[in-house]
Design an enzyme around this catalytic site. Structure first.
Site, short mmCIF file in Angstrom:
data_model
loop_
_atom_site.label_atom_id
_atom_site.label_comp_id
_atom_site.label_asym_id
_atom_site.label_seq_id
_atom_site.Cartn_x
_atom_site.Cartn_y
_atom_site.Cartn_z
N GLU A 18 -11.15 -28.18 30.57
CA GLU A 18 -10.40 -27.33 29.65
C GLU A 18 -9.69 -26.21 30.41
O GLU A 18 -10.30 -25.53 31.23
CB GLU A 18 -11.35 -26.73 28.61
CG GLU A 18 -10.75 -26.62 27.24
CD GLU A 18 -10.45 -27.99 26.64
OE1 GLU A 18 -9.25 -28.34 26.56
OE2 GLU A 18 -11.38 -28.70 26.26
N THR A 20 -7.59 -26.55 32.68
CA THR A 20 -7.33 -26.93 34.07
C THR A 20 -5.98 -27.60 34.24
O THR A 20 -5.45 -27.62 35.35
CB THR A 20 -8.42 -27.89 34.59
OG1 THR A 20 -8.53 -29.00 33.68
CG2 THR A 20 -9.77 -27.21 34.71
N GLY A 107 -7.05 -28.29 17.64
CA GLY A 107 -7.18 -28.53 19.07
C GLY A 107 -7.23 -30.00 19.42
O GLY A 107 -7.71 -30.37 20.49
N SER A 109 -4.42 -31.95 19.46
CA SER A 109 -3.10 -32.32 19.97
C SER A 109 -2.18 -32.91 18.92
O SER A 109 -1.47 -33.87 19.18
CB SER A 109 -3.24 -33.28 21.15
OG SER A 109 -2.06 -33.28 21.91
N ASP A 155 -1.89 -33.37 27.25
CA ASP A 155 -1.81 -33.92 25.90
C ASP A 155 -0.77 -35.03 25.82
O ASP A 155 -1.05 -36.14 25.33
CB ASP A 155 -1.47 -32.83 24.89
CG ASP A 155 -2.57 -31.80 24.77
OD1 ASP A 155 -3.63 -31.97 25.40
OD2 ASP A 155 -2.36 -30.81 24.05
N TYR A 204 -3.49 -18.04 24.87
CA TYR A 204 -3.23 -19.20 25.71
C TYR A 204 -2.25 -18.84 26.82
O TYR A 204 -2.50 -19.06 28.01
CB TYR A 204 -2.70 -20.36 24.86
CG TYR A 204 -2.46 -21.63 25.63
CD1 TYR A 204 -3.43 -22.62 25.69
CD2 TYR A 204 -1.28 -21.85 26.32
CE1 TYR A 204 -3.23 -23.80 26.41
CE2 TYR A 204 -1.06 -23.02 27.04
CZ TYR A 204 -2.04 -23.98 27.08
OH TYR A 204 -1.83 -25.12 27.80
#
Length: 369
Positions: A18, A20, A107, A109, A155, A204
């Site tokens: 996560e 990364t 979360g 996508s 994603d 984010y």
């Protein structure tokens, strides 16, 4: 007769890795059975209409695509159209009807699912082709440049390349990937906390900026590094005092998380489920304490899963500040796990959660109707 096509693109859940992907690191996601479907019919003019059952239709003229954002869902479609044109695709007018089952804001996508489904529908109508890796980059640019979310490529790439029954071990720098079979003795279950805190969008982009700032500082000691992906845990341990708070904590999460992902992929390949579970719990704790993107509801959900004796591992998944947890549970306990999580989470929080089947599913496709 005007051509009609149907495109579908799944959502995805990230098993581990996560925050990364925008640090050029490793990730281990899989596609899920929930998807976006776009039913498209060709037109004989340059107009594109995009309709869903939730919102007013969006109308675009391919000859005069608006450059400015509106801060609405239509920005995703507009961005895809602009990027397809910029890539040299000769688009034609189309009427798009959108339907979807990917939960919004969880979360999982939904945005990449929508982007890829629209892109595949428009490509099919135009009888055009784009390499899947290039299409993933194109959809990523659409979200960064035309929506304003500085997302990584995980994603979009996963939505296009996932394979049923497998997790996708992806190097987000080289885009080299490996399909890793999911052991039959376990199941993936997704638990939605049903909360999304307002910090999510701004935090984010802030976390990404903090990572980039960390790289600039660490480069004074390690000139060859391009991203936090290039910093080993041993190098970080020697240099972490160079970083002020909160940069040291942010970088620690990325460096240690990036080291966890290859180990998790190996654990899946070897059916070493206890090792996988330990890595998932370590990941959640790092996201909670170092990256600070968890929240009370996510922490509660992970704690409740950990207390169930059929759970192998659990962690938050996605950007954070709400949304979902991803859980790997023993296959013969999956039904009982879902019942346990639904009832106990509601009792603890007063919130009725949603529980989803996370069985790894196939990637995106388009067919003629």
């Amino acid at each position: 007769m005007m051509r009609r096509v149907q495109a579908r693109a799944p959502g995805r859940v990230n098993m581990i890795g996560e925050h990364t992907d925008y640090n050029d690191g490793f990730v281990l996601p899989c596609a899920i059975a929930y998807d976006t479907r776009v039913f498209a019919g060709a037109r004989d003019d340059s107009m594109v209409t995009v309709r869903s059952r939730f919102d007013e239709p969006a109308v675009f003229d391919l000859e005069r695509l608006p450059p400015q954002r509106r801060g609405a869902w239509t920005d995703y479609a507009r961005g895809v159209l602009i990027e397809l044109r910029s890539a040299g695709v000769r688009l034609r007018g189309a009427d798009l009807q959108v339907a979807g089952t990917v939960p919004i804001g969880a979360g999982l996508s939904s945005s990449a699912s929508f982007e890829i489904a629209v892109a595949l529908a428009m490509l099919a109508i135009a009888d055009a082709r784009v390499d899947t890796a290039d299409l993933a980059r194109l959809a990523q640019r659409a979200e960064i440049e035309h929506v304003g979310t500085r997302c990584g490529i995980m994603d979009q790439f996963t939505v296009l390349h996932a394979q049923a029954g497998h997790a996708l071990f992806l190097d987000t720098r080289s885009l080299h990937f490996e399909q890793v079979p999911m052991p039959p003795e376990c199941r993936v279950v997704i638990c939605n906390t049903m909360v999304k805190h307002d910090l999510a969008a701004s935090a984010y982009n802030q976390r990404r900026a903090e990572c980039e700032q960390s790289v600039r500082i660490l480069r004074e000691r390690y000139p060859a590094i391009r991203a936090l992906r290039d910093v080993t845990p041993e190098q970080f341990a020697r240099a972490q005092t160079m970083l002020p708070a909160p940069l040291a904590s942010r970088a620690r999460h990325v460096v240690t998380e990036n080291a966890r992902v290859p180990r998790a992929a190996a654990a899946l390949r070897e059916h070493a489920l206890e090792e996988l579970g330990s890595l998932m719990y370590e990941s959640h704790e790092s996201l909670r304490s170092d990256y600070e993107v968890s929240c009370a509801e996510l922490d509660t959900m992970v704690a409740l899963a950990r207390a169930f004796d059929g759970t192998i591992g659990a962690r938050m998944t996605g950007g954070g500040f709400g949304g979902c947890t991803v859980n790997v549970v023993h296959a013969d306990r999956a039904g009982e796990f879902k019942t346990h999580m639904a009832s106990i989470y509601q009792r603890e929080t007063g919130i009725v959660p949603e529980i989803y089947d996370g069985t790894p599913s196939a990637g995106a496709s388009a067919i003629d109707e």
